[in-house]
Design an enzyme around this catalytic site. Structure first.
Site, PDB file in Angstrom:
ATOM      1  N   TYR A  49     -44.227  14.202  43.444  1.00  0.00           N
ATOM      2  CA  TYR A  49     -42.779  14.065  43.251  1.00  0.00           C
ATOM      3  C   TYR A  49     -42.457  12.602  43.020  1.00  0.00           C
ATOM      4  O   TYR A  49     -42.901  11.753  43.788  1.00  0.00           O
ATOM      5  CB  TYR A  49     -42.046  14.551  44.495  1.00  0.00           C
ATOM      6  CG  TYR A  49     -41.160  15.754  44.229  1.00  0.00           C
ATOM      7  CD1 TYR A  49     -39.797  15.587  43.965  1.00  0.00           C
ATOM      8  CD2 TYR A  49     -41.683  17.039  44.204  1.00  0.00           C
ATOM      9  CE1 TYR A  49     -38.984  16.680  43.694  1.00  0.00           C
ATOM     10  CE2 TYR A  49     -40.877  18.132  43.937  1.00  0.00           C
ATOM     11  CZ  TYR A  49     -39.517  17.948  43.681  1.00  0.00           C
ATOM     12  OH  TYR A  49     -38.721  19.023  43.414  1.00  0.00           O
ATOM     13  N   GLU A  51     -39.081  11.081  41.782  1.00  0.00           N
ATOM     14  CA  GLU A  51     -37.730  10.918  41.243  1.00  0.00           C
ATOM     15  C   GLU A  51     -37.364   9.450  41.061  1.00  0.00           C
ATOM     16  O   GLU A  51     -37.708   8.598  41.877  1.00  0.00           O
ATOM     17  CB  GLU A  51     -36.716  11.573  42.183  1.00  0.00           C
ATOM     18  CG  GLU A  51     -36.654  13.077  41.973  1.00  0.00           C
ATOM     19  CD  GLU A  51     -35.783  13.774  42.987  1.00  0.00           C
ATOM     20  OE1 GLU A  51     -35.174  13.088  43.833  1.00  0.00           O
ATOM     21  OE2 GLU A  51     -35.728  15.013  42.937  1.00  0.00           O
ATOM     22  N   ASP A 195     -31.698  11.721  15.755  1.00  0.00           N
ATOM     23  CA  ASP A 195     -32.615  12.669  16.400  1.00  0.00           C
ATOM     24  C   ASP A 195     -33.775  12.846  15.431  1.00  0.00           C
ATOM     25  O   ASP A 195     -33.650  13.530  14.418  1.00  0.00           O
ATOM     26  CB  ASP A 195     -31.890  13.990  16.668  1.00  0.00           C
ATOM     27  CG  ASP A 195     -32.809  15.018  17.322  1.00  0.00           C
ATOM     28  OD1 ASP A 195     -34.036  14.819  17.316  1.00  0.00           O
ATOM     29  OD2 ASP A 195     -32.292  16.042  17.810  1.00  0.00           O
ATOM     30  N   THR A 221     -38.373  14.789  20.187  1.00  0.00           N
ATOM     31  CA  THR A 221     -39.322  15.612  20.928  1.00  0.00           C
ATOM     32  C   THR A 221     -40.705  15.009  20.688  1.00  0.00           C
ATOM     33  O   THR A 221     -40.890  14.228  19.753  1.00  0.00           O
ATOM     34  CB  THR A 221     -39.319  17.079  20.447  1.00  0.00           C
ATOM     35  OG1 THR A 221     -39.500  17.088  19.038  1.00  0.00           O
ATOM     36  CG2 THR A 221     -38.023  17.773  20.800  1.00  0.00           C
ATOM     37  N   LYS A 224     -43.933  17.826  18.006  1.00  0.00           N
ATOM     38  CA  LYS A 224     -43.914  18.322  16.622  1.00  0.00           C
ATOM     39  C   LYS A 224     -44.900  17.503  15.772  1.00  0.00           C
ATOM     40  O   LYS A 224     -46.107  17.665  15.935  1.00  0.00           O
ATOM     41  CB  LYS A 224     -42.491  18.286  16.079  1.00  0.00           C
ATOM     42  CG  LYS A 224     -41.530  19.215  16.853  1.00  0.00           C
ATOM     43  CD  LYS A 224     -40.179  19.231  16.195  1.00  0.00           C
ATOM     44  CE  LYS A 224     -39.259  20.262  16.783  1.00  0.00           C
ATOM     45  NZ  LYS A 224     -38.732  19.920  18.101  1.00  0.00           N
ATOM     46  N   ARG A 230     -45.484  19.042  25.119  1.00  0.00           N
ATOM     47  CA  ARG A 230     -44.074  19.431  25.072  1.00  0.00           C
ATOM     48  C   ARG A 230     -43.264  18.448  25.896  1.00  0.00           C
ATOM     49  O   ARG A 230     -43.581  18.161  27.042  1.00  0.00           O
ATOM     50  CB  ARG A 230     -43.901  20.841  25.619  1.00  0.00           C
ATOM     51  CG  ARG A 230     -44.416  21.909  24.698  1.00  0.00           C
ATOM     52  CD  ARG A 230     -43.695  23.210  24.914  1.00  0.00           C
ATOM     53  NE  ARG A 230     -42.278  23.052  24.665  1.00  0.00           N
ATOM     54  CZ  ARG A 230     -41.710  23.182  23.470  1.00  0.00           C
ATOM     55  NH1 ARG A 230     -42.430  23.488  22.419  1.00  0.00           N
ATOM     56  NH2 ARG A 230     -40.408  23.016  23.321  1.00  0.00           N
TER      57      ARG A 230
END
Ligand SMILES: Cc1ncc(COP(=O)(O)O)c(C=O)c1O
Length: 410
Positions: A49, A51, A195, A221, A224, A230
C-alpha cells in the site's frame, strides 16, 4: 503453480494465449506487452500500500517503492520532455477525470471532438462523466475531407469561450495541428489538453510531433501504441503539479498499483531504446500499405489516407456489407476487428457502417509491408465471400500459417 492450484483458470488462460498466437489482431487499442513488462506487472509490488507520492506517503516501508515510482517518472520525463509527470492513473478515463477535476468546475464549457466523428467517450459524451458534469461543445470534421475543421474549432472557441479545449481522438487517422490548437486556446484563454492515448507510442518513437511543448496538460493510456501495461499517465507544466496530484489522489483514486507503475518503468525503458523508433516507423509504414492496399481492393477509407497507425474502413459504403457480417466473416478467418462509426455515418452507433483497424499489434510481431498486402487481400476476400465457408476456411489457413511465422512470445 496455477496449473495445480486452479486448473480451470489455467486452462482458460492457456486457451486465450493460443487464440492470441493464432489470430491477427487488428482491433485498435490492443497490443502485446513484453515478457519483462508482464513480469514486473505480476510482481510482489502488488502487496504494498503506498498512498500519495514518493517522499510523502501515508504508510511506512516505502524505501524501494519510492525509488520505483521515481524511476517511472524520470523515464517518462525523458521520453516526452514534460515538466511534471503523474504515473499513478489506473487507466485513461480516470486520468481524464482527474484532469477535468483539476482544471474545471461542474458546468464549465469544454470543446472536444464529437464521439461519432472520432473522439472518445471521456471527451464529452452525454453517457460519460464528461458529458454529465460539463457543458460540452463538440467540434466536427469537414464533411468533404473528413479532416478536423480547425476553422470550426476556432469559431466555436471564439463564440463559446470554453475553459478547456481537448485535442485527441480514438478513431481519426490524420495528424493534429498542435500549433493551431495552441493559438486558438491562447486566443480565448483556455486550458489546452491533449489526449494522446492512441498516438503516444508514435510520439515516443519520434514519428509524430510531440504535443507536450504546446499543451498545458497531456494524458495518455500506456497500453496502446506504447505496448505498456494497462494504465495511464498525466503530464503537465510544473505549475499544475499540485492540482493534478490532488485530483489523482485522493479525489479520483486511492492506492496506486505499484506493480503496474513498475511495469510502466520497464516499458518506458523499452521505449527509450533505438529499436522502439524502428517499431514506431514500421507501424506507420504498415498502416499506409494496409490502407492503400484496401483501397486497391475498392474499400473506402475515411479521408483516403492515414498519417498514423489506424484507419476506418467503410464496409457498408464499399460493398453493402454490414459491420456485423464483415466482423463475423473476418472472425472466421481469424482477423479480429471492431465496429466503428465513420464520419457522418448514416447508420447508428451500435450498427455503424465502419470497421476500425490498426497495425501496432501485428507490427509488434514484426509483420511488415509484405504481410500487410496479404492481410489486405485476405480482409477483402473474406468480406466479399462472407457466405462461402470453403473460401473462408482456406483464408483461415493462410492466417494460421502467417501467425506461425511471427510468434508473439518466442
Ligand atoms: C483517446 C482515448 N482516451 C481515453 C481512453 C480511455 O482509456 P481506458 O479504456 O484505459 O479508460 C481511450 C481508450 O480507448 C482513448 O482512446
Amino acid at each position: 503453480m496455477l496449473k495445480t492450484a486452479d486448473p480451470i483458470l489455467f486452462d482458460l488462460i492457456g486457451k486465450e494465449e493460443h487464440r492470441q498466437e493464432t489470430e491477427i489482431e487488428l482491433i485498435a487499442s490492443e497490443n502485446y506487452a513484453s515478457l519483462d513488462v508482464l513480469e514486473a506487472a505480476w510482481s510482489i509490488l502488488s502487496n504494498k500500500y503506498s498512498e500519495w507520492y514518493p517522499g510523502k506517503r501515508y504508510y511506512a516501508g516505502q524505501e524501494f517503492i519510492d525509488q520505483i515510482e521515481q524511476l517511472a517518472i524520470d523515464r517518462a520525463k525523458e521520453i516526452f520532455g514534460a515538466e511534471y509527470v503523474n504515473v499513478q492513473p489506473l487507466s485513461g478515463s480516470p486520468a481524464n477525470l482527474a484532469v477535468y477535476l483539476a482544471f474545471l468546475k461542474p458546468g464549465d464549457k469544454v470543446l472536444g471532438l464529437s464521439l461519432d466523428q472520432g473522439g472518445h467517450l471521456s471527451h464529452g459524451h452525454p453517457l460519460n462523466f464528461s458529458g454529465l458534469l460539463y457543458e460540452i461543445i463538440p467540434y466536427t470534421l469537414d464533411p468533404e475531407t473528413s479532416l478536423i475543421d480547425m476553422d470550426e474549432v476556432d469559431r466555436l472557441a471564439t463564440e463559446n469561450k470554453p475553459k478547456m479545449i481537448i485535442a485527441g481522438f480514438s478513431a481519426y487517422s490524420r495528424d493534429l495541428d498542435w500549433k493551431r490548437f495552441r493559438q486558438i486556446a491562447d486566443k480565448v484563454w483556455a486550458i489546452l489538453m491533449a489526449d494522446i492515448s492512441h498516438i503516444a507510442g508514435l510520439i515516443a518513437g519520434g514519428v509524430l510531433e510531440n504535443p507536450v511543448p504546446y499543451c498545458d496538460v497531456v494524458t495518455t493510456t500506456t497500453h496502446k501504441t506504447l505496448r505498456w501495461p494497462r494504465g495511464a499517465i498525466i503530464m503537465s507544466k510544473a505549475e499544475y503539479e499540485k492540482d493534478i496530484a490532488r485530483a489523482v489522489f485522493p479525489w479520483v483514486q486511492g492506492w496506486p498499483h505499484e506493480n503496474l507503475i513498475a511495469a510502466k518503468a520497464v516499458a518506458f525503458k523499452e521505449a527509450l531504446q533505438p529499436e522502439f523508433k524502428i517499431y514506431a516507423r514500421q507501424v506507420v509504414d504498415n498502416a499506409r500499405v494496409l490502407a492503400s492496399e484496401l483501397m486497391n481492393h475498392w474499400f473506402k477509407i475515411s479521408s483516403n489516407w492515414t498519417d498514423n497507425h489506424l484507419m476506418l474502413v467503410d464496409v457498408f459504403g464499399s460493398f453493402w456489407v454490414t459491420w456485423k457480417e464483415a466482423e463475423k466473416a473476418l472472425e472466421m478467418v481469424w482477423l479480429s476487428t471492431n465496429k466503428n462509426m465513420i464520419p457522418y455515418d448514416t447508420r447508428k452507433a451500435l450498427d455503424p457502417s465502419g470497421i476500425r483497424i490498426w497495425t501496432p499489434r501485428a507490427t509488434t510481431r514484426w509483420m511488415k509491408e509484405a504481410e500487410m498486402k496479404v492481410i489486405a487481400r485476405i480482409f477483402s476476400d473474406a468480406v466479399r465471400n462472407k457466405d462461402d465457408e470453403v473460401k473462408l476456411a482456406s483464408l483461415k489457413q493462410e492466417v494460421l500459417e502467417m501467425c506461425g511465422r511471427f510468434p508473439i512470445y518466442k
